[in-house]
Design an enzyme around this catalytic site. Structure first.
Site, PDB file in Angstrom:
ATOM      1  N   ASP A   5      62.444  -5.463  34.342  1.00  0.00           N
ATOM      2  CA  ASP A   5      61.648  -4.704  35.316  1.00  0.00           C
ATOM      3  C   ASP A   5      62.440  -3.590  36.000  1.00  0.00           C
ATOM      4  O   ASP A   5      61.862  -2.599  36.455  1.00  0.00           O
ATOM      5  CB  ASP A   5      61.140  -5.648  36.410  1.00  0.00           C
ATOM      6  CG  ASP A   5      62.301  -6.322  37.141  1.00  0.00           C
ATOM      7  OD1 ASP A   5      63.262  -6.748  36.462  1.00  0.00           O
ATOM      8  OD2 ASP A   5      62.259  -6.410  38.380  1.00  0.00           O
ATOM      9  N   THR A  54      71.416  -8.010  40.189  1.00  0.00           N
ATOM     10  CA  THR A  54      70.823  -6.684  40.037  1.00  0.00           C
ATOM     11  C   THR A  54      70.844  -5.996  41.390  1.00  0.00           C
ATOM     12  O   THR A  54      70.491  -6.591  42.400  1.00  0.00           O
ATOM     13  CB  THR A  54      69.371  -6.818  39.545  1.00  0.00           C
ATOM     14  OG1 THR A  54      69.404  -7.171  38.175  1.00  0.00           O
ATOM     15  CG2 THR A  54      68.589  -5.510  39.726  1.00  0.00           C
TER      16      THR A  54
END
Ligand code: SD4
Length: 343
Positions: free
Chosen positions: A236, A205
């Site tokens: 998230d 990510t």
């Protein structure tokens, strides 16, 4: 000079089994402008951001360029070429936040090459913060983004077909006990695994935070989330306060790892608040990691969460639950990869 104190502080205890030749383990410089991204693959992101910062541009423009550069690269975990969910769909999450609490986010977005730019459009042209799924895609198309193929990239197809053999649902992100990563074909090095043999873990990510010459902070985060996740699962990364938070008076924070653990603690916001209380970025990242681990220390042995933080003065900090988390700093032409301290 690298002092012993620097080694202690910046985590030389966490020496990984990998070749460390390219890693500079010392305290990153305090300077302005500066851009910091997760992982050693953050070089790509920083290289996208740096020309903007170098020419005196805004941190907001720089972090968007960081996201675009990452999304252009066919990697395991960012952009349309990334690993799919367990039903074979690539679903993308991204967000962006500027120096005035403006923020935008897209979740569960399919077939759009630059989710970070769609997130920016949400921020700048709608009264909303977050758009999801078909609505986010419709919004992107209405704003000139084009629909990409729904075919998996060659790498993602190979990985997915491999995963399908067992179809084991293991939504856990962990580097320490997992199988060894295959080196990335893109030359990102051992810290940017494309996939693992059993498909149970993945990393990459891209979170980027930047401080510009005018002293303003911004950040972005872009991801395909966990490989082989349930269809519809959102982590998230696109959630303001969890995967990213920016308070221009205090600092900017983003993170990577097991999204559910970060969401529970409002991770990025927590780190900003810890800095507000007087902690350095490093201390704040560490305290947030400890808070996550404290909830269930046994379970914390099975997942990774890592934060990077940048304060108003240009000080940088990072801390992770597990070893081998790296981040990349650019404050001049050459990006430097740093091994983060770990718990
Ligand atoms: C998620 N935080 O979707 C992301 C995954 C991640 O490197 O960071 N991978 O939970």
């Amino acid at each position: 000079m690298t002092t012993r104190r620097h080694f202690l502080r910046w985590g030389a205890f966490a020496l990984p089994q990998f070749n460390l030749k390219n890693l500079l383990i010392e305290k990153p410089p305090v300077s302005k402008p500066v851009v910091v991204s997760t992982w050693d693959s953050g070089k790509t992101a920083n290289n996208g951001a740096w020309p903007v910062l170098k020419s005196g541009g805004r941190a907001l423009d720089a972090v968007e360029q960081a996201g675009i550069a990452s999304e252009n690269e066919q990697s395991c975990c960012v952009g349309v070429g990334a690993n799919p969910d367990r039903d074979g769909h690539v679903t993308l999450d991204a967000c962006i936040m500027d120096n005035q609490f403006n923020c935008g986010s897209v979740v569960f977005l399919e077939r759009i090459k630059h989710p970070v730019s769609v997130a920016r459009k949400v921020m700048e042209t709608t009264p909303h913060v977050m758009l999801a799924g078909a609505g986010a895609q419709q919004f992107a198309l209405a704003n000139g983004f084009t629909l990409e193929s729904d075919k998996l990239s060659a790498d993602a197809r190979k990985t997915y077909e491999h995963w399908l053999k067992k179809s084991a649902y293991k939504p856990v992100i962990n580097v320490e006990n997992g199988p060894k990563p295959r080196p990335s074909k893109k030359g990102n090095g051992p810290f940017a695994p494309s996939y693992f043999d059993d498909g149970s873990v993945n990393h990459d990510t891209m979170g980027t935070i930047a401080l510009d010459s005018a002293g303003n902070l911004s950040g972005m985060c872009t991801t395909s989330g966990m490989a082989f996740k349930m269809h519809g699962r959102v982590g998230d990364s696109p959630i303001i306060g969890a995967g990213l938070y920016v308070d221009n008076e205090i600092g900017a924070v983003t993170c990577t790892g097991q999204g559910e653990e970060v969401i529970r603690m409002c991770g990025a916001h927590l780190v900003v608040e810890l800095m507000r209380q007087g902690n350095t970025p490093q201390e704040a990242c560490r305290a947030a990691v400890e808070r996550i681990v404290k909830r269930d220390p046994e379970r914390a042995k099975t997942f990774q969460v890592a934060f990077i933080a940048l304060n108003k003065a240009g000080e940088i900090g990072a801390y992770s639950v597990q070893k081998d988390f790296t981040y990349t700093v650019t404050s001049n032409e050459t990006p430097t990869t740093v091994l983060a301290a770990k718990r």
